[in-house]
Motif scaffolding. Structure first.
Motif, short mmCIF file in Angstrom:
data_model
loop_
_atom_site.label_atom_id
_atom_site.label_comp_id
_atom_site.label_asym_id
_atom_site.label_seq_id
_atom_site.Cartn_x
_atom_site.Cartn_y
_atom_site.Cartn_z
N PHE A 99 0.83 -1.21 0.00
CA PHE A 99 0.00 0.00 0.00
C PHE A 99 0.86 1.26 0.00
O PHE A 99 0.39 2.34 -0.33
CB PHE A 99 -0.93 -0.02 1.22
N ASP A 126 -5.01 8.75 4.17
CA ASP A 126 -6.20 8.09 3.64
C ASP A 126 -6.42 6.78 4.39
O ASP A 126 -6.20 5.69 3.87
CB ASP A 126 -6.02 7.84 2.14
N GLU A 128 -9.18 5.31 5.62
CA GLU A 128 -10.30 4.47 5.21
C GLU A 128 -9.91 3.57 4.04
O GLU A 128 -10.27 2.39 4.00
CB GLU A 128 -11.51 5.34 4.84
N THR A 129 -9.17 4.13 3.09
CA THR A 129 -8.72 3.31 1.96
C THR A 129 -7.77 2.23 2.42
O THR A 129 -7.81 1.10 1.93
CB THR A 129 -8.04 4.21 0.90
N LYS A 132 -9.74 -0.52 4.04
CA LYS A 132 -10.43 -1.29 3.01
C LYS A 132 -9.46 -2.21 2.28
O LYS A 132 -9.77 -3.37 1.99
CB LYS A 132 -11.09 -0.33 2.02
N TYR A 133 -8.27 -1.70 2.01
CA TYR A 133 -7.27 -2.49 1.28
C TYR A 133 -6.82 -3.69 2.11
O TYR A 133 -6.67 -4.80 1.60
CB TYR A 133 -6.07 -1.60 0.95
N GLN A 136 -9.68 -6.31 2.34
CA GLN A 136 -10.07 -7.00 1.11
C GLN A 136 -9.26 -8.25 0.85
O GLN A 136 -9.56 -8.99 -0.07
CB GLN A 136 -9.90 -6.05 -0.09
#
Length: 465
Positions: A99, A126, A128-129, A132-133, A136
């Motif tokens: 990331f 960021d 939240e991203t 999420k990453y 996932q």
């Protein structure tokens, strides 16, 4: 006279060594403050590359996110939960690194019967991203079929509102994504529909072979993220550790799953249970406050040493500056991720470095008052103070080791910087301070400059010639 001449030669070498130590301390100081040096220095003298690298700051100093995930072992079988968590940590660390987060921290923690994974993302805006990453990442499982009677019992119980979270058709997985070697996108030759081919490592291939040999003629459930993707019926024992995952995938979905599996399939399902975000501005405030506290402490200690111990106090302050330059250089070189707790450990180690000098100077004062020559008093002061310095520092190192072994990440940062500072303080007190003291010796020098506290010159015994 001859005796003094011999000592003069020794003092000459000490003075050369003192100059070398001071130049070394100055050079390390430039390395420590590379960001300030490069602002003022001419272009040809500026530091570049790794020499100009900044310090590694922790979450509480530069802002970012602190995430806590909890592992769920209820639906999987593992030989060792500890080993599974280490595998999970490695996978999440690879995902966080992919990331692009600078200096992330991923560590395993156990609270009671629960296993947790702590993820710190310093400087990440960021959040939240990032969450999420991380979330996932697909969980791949190959589940064994239940026998018909057990399946019926669970279905009957679920009709009555019981065991609703239980899978009536498949047992918890033995073969999971932790054994995955790679995944690739493939296409059906007849329909051109995408599917996913997976290959297992040596241990996984053996488990898969045993699984297919045990359930010939029965379905094996292939799950992604807890969802049944396919349940192929085993026709024969499969050797070689290869399998396929079919389903109603779009091309983009299949590509995404393959990418995520190759970057690390989760060996254990996890859920986010805590999230804390530290703003960069708050981290900057903490950093400035920590630096201000350290500077004030250093100045107060320096004033006390100079006013009470006179010339040895001045030399101790110089040795303290050399000590500071060495420790800060090690922080950059190792590198050490600095937190507020870590800086506190460093500041505490400064005080302990001063303690060693105080023990030496007090012993030296006693020898001077007894009438010994100045150089003999110095040597005797260091020799007699050594055991006290050694014992106190060893006990502190043992405490630091226990804190590092049993503590959390914050406590470990404190323990590590404290232990590192103690080790370097022993070097500077017994080597740098000694060298500087002996370098100041001169014939008929004033003994009064070397005696601490409130004392009249008449109280100082002069050694006989």
């Amino acid at each position: 006279m001859a005796q003094f001449g011999k000592k003069t030669f020794s003092v000459g070498k000490r003075r050369l060594a003192a100059v070398v130590l001071l130049i070394l301390g100055l050079g390390l100081g430039v390395y420590d403050g590379a960001i300030f040096w490069n602002k003022k220095a001419p272009e040809r003298l500026r530091l570049r590359g790794s020499l100009a690298a900044p310090y590694h700051l922790g979450l509480d100093l530069q802002g970012g996110a602190h995430l806590v995930y909890q592992a769920d072992f209820s639906n999987i079988k593992v030989d060792s939960e500890s080993d599974a968590m280490q595998g999970l940590r490695d996978v999440i660390e690879r995902r966080v690194n992919a990331f692009g987060v600078g200096e992330p921290l991923v560590q395993v923690n156990r609270v009671g019967n629960y296993w947790r994974l702590i993820v710190e993302l310093p400087g990440e805006k960021d959040v939240e991203t990032a969450i999420k990453y991380i979330g996932q990442t697909p969980l791949l499982e190959f589940r064994e079929p239940r026998d018909a009677s057990t399946t019926q019992q669970i279905l009957d119980a679920q009709k009555q509102g019981q065991d609703l979270g239980e899978d009536p058709y498949f047992l918890p997985a033995v073969l999971t994504g932790r054994y995955l070697q790679n995944a690739q996108l493939e296409f059906d030759q007849n329909t051109n529909a995408p599917y996913i081919g997976v290959a297992f490592n040596g241990d996984g291939a053996k488990l898969f072979e045993d699984l297919t040999a045990k359930y010939i003629g029965q379905p094996i459930g292939i799950f992604l993220d807890g969802q049944l993707r396919s349940a192929p019926v085993v026709q024969d024992k499969i050797v070689g550790g290869k399998a396929v995952i079919t389903g109603q995938f779009t091309l983009d979905q299949a590509k995404s799953i393959v990418r995520d599996l190759n970057s690390g399939a989760l060996p254990v399902p996890i859920a986010l249970v805590s999230q804390q975000t530290v703003e960069a501005s708050l981290g900057q405030i903490s950093l400035l406050a920590s630096l201000r506290a350290g500077l004030i402490g250093l100045v107060v200690v320096a004033l006390f040493m100079i006013l009470w111990y006179r010339l040895p106090g001045v030399l101790a302050v110089i040795a303290l500056l050399v000590y500071t330059s060495i420790v800060l250089a090690l922080f950059k070189f190792i590198p050490v991720t600095l937190t507020v707790a870590g800086i506190a450990g460093f500041i505490l180690s400064i005080g302990m470095a001063v303690d060693a000098n105080i023990l030496i100077f007090e012993r030296m004062k006693e020898e001077l008052r007894s009438g010994k020559p100045l150089q003999d008093a110095m040597q005797e002061g260091f020799a007699r103070a050594w055991t006290s310095i050694r014992d106190s520092n060893v006990s502190s190192l043992i405490t630091s080791a226990i804190l590092y072994w049993l503590g959390t990440s914050v406590v470990r940062g404190f323990a590590f910087t404290l232990a590192l500072g103690i080790v370097i303080s022993m070097f500077t007190a017994l080597t740098v301070t000694r060298t500087l003291l002996l370098a100041t010796l001169r014939k008929n020098g004033s003994r009064f400059l070397y005696i601490s506290g409130f004392v009249n010159k008449s109280q100082i015994l002069i050694p006989k010639s």
